[in-house]
Design an enzyme around this catalytic site. Structure first.
Site, mmCIF file in Angstrom:
data_model
loop_
_atom_site.group_PDB
_atom_site.id
_atom_site.type_symbol
_atom_site.label_atom_id
_atom_site.label_comp_id
_atom_site.label_asym_id
_atom_site.label_seq_id
_atom_site.Cartn_x
_atom_site.Cartn_y
_atom_site.Cartn_z
ATOM 1 C CG ASP A 142 119.758 65.177 33.737
ATOM 2 O OD1 ASP A 142 121.014 64.868 34.116
ATOM 3 O OD2 ASP A 142 118.455 64.465 33.858
ATOM 4 C CE1 TYR A 177 134.307 57.652 35.930
ATOM 5 C CE2 TYR A 177 136.601 56.560 35.156
ATOM 6 C CZ TYR A 177 135.252 58.027 35.686
ATOM 7 O OH TYR A 177 136.098 59.016 35.919
ATOM 8 C CB ALA A 190 131.812 50.862 28.510
ATOM 9 C CB SER A 191 131.053 56.659 30.234
ATOM 10 O OG SER A 191 131.389 56.829 31.282
ATOM 11 C CE LYS A 192 135.173 60.160 32.674
ATOM 12 N NZ LYS A 192 133.858 61.541 32.325
ATOM 13 C CB SER A 230 138.867 58.731 33.476
ATOM 14 O OG SER A 230 139.412 58.250 34.175
#
Length: 269
Positions: A63, A155, A157-159, A142
């Site tokens: 993980d 999503y 924000a993470s990118k 992305s």
């Protein structure tokens, strides 16, 4: 004189873009580390890599949202091949839901851990080896990491975090000769959409039409070229490049409307 094959660690390698990139490098005899959660798919990929004439890869099933697993993936590759030339941070999950539709708050942390923390953790442990080789750091983002996209608040924000991290890191590492490349794909036909998350945490079960969208192998080919040329940012589609340009040239309110229309048509990854 023949150069020594590169040593490359690819996360999220069990399928999709990561798998396609591993196979492209295997054709050149690269020494590969492949990491993902799916041990069965990794073992299948390892056999394909050997069949293409490359050395048996370093295989790590774990993980990558966990710092200890990222460390082990790097260490396994370095122990097997004696160093590291390129780290490709490709592991990730997608999520499509407005923030208001998100009924499981735990998804906020989950998406960030997989999409951003894994990049930071793997890079942290790979960095001493990459400085020795004057190597390459690659992170898959992305289009949603470049502009705001409705339905992608969590999503995206993470990118976006990846861009902040890599763009700062690039400046820090320039004296050491380590390059940093961000890849921001448009839609690519992979299993990530089928397993992507809704606001309740259940799978989206969405499949893309391979006739309408880019294949994983085509995307991997663009990535490989950008990695080798040490490109700063790769946008894999004309509309992606246009969106990145428009972000800086037109009023934000207009760009928001364009992004909203694109999201309704399923046009943004």
């Amino acid at each position: 004189m023949t150069s020594t094959p590169a040593i490359i660690l690819i996360t999220g390698a069990s399928e999709g873009i990561g798998r396609a990139l591993a196979l492209r490098y295997a054709k050149e005899g690269a020494r590969l580390g492949i990491a993902a959660r799916n041990a069965v798919r990794l073992d299948e990929l390892a056999k394909e890599i050997v069949a293409l004439g490359a050395p048996a890869p370093a295989v790590f099933a774990g993980d990558l949202a966990r710092e200890v697993d990222c460390k082990q993936a790097v260490e396994l590759t370095v122990q097997k091949f004696g160093g590291l030339d390129t780290l490709v941070n490709n592991a990730g999950i997608t999520m499509w839901a407005t923030f208001e539709e998100t009924t499981d708050p735990g998804l906020i942390a989950k998406v960030m851990e997989v999409n951003y923390y894994s990049v930071a953790y793997c890079t942290l442990h790979a960095l001493p080896h990459l400085k020795k080789s004057r190597g390459r750091i690659v992170a898959v983002s992305s289009l949603a990491g470049v502009i705001g996209v409705p339905g992608h608040a969590i999503y995206g924000a993470s990118k976006h975090a990846i861009h902040g991290f890599i763009n700062s890191l690039r400046i820090e590492l320039e004296p050491a000769g380590v390059s940093c490349t961000i890849v921001a794909p448009d839609f690519v036909v992979t299993e990530i959409h089928n397993r992507g998350l809704r606001g309740d945490g259940k799978a989206m079960q969405k499949r893309l039409d391979p006739k309408k969208f880019m294949s994983a192998d085509t995307c991997a080919g663009l990535m490989k070229d950008a990695i080798e040329r040490r490109v700063r940012l790769l946008m894999t589609s004309p509309r992606g490049r246009l969106a990145a340009t428009m972000r800086d040239l037109i009023p934000g309110a207009i760009l928001d409307k364009i992004a909203a229309r694109g999201a309704k048509k399923g046009a943004l990854h």
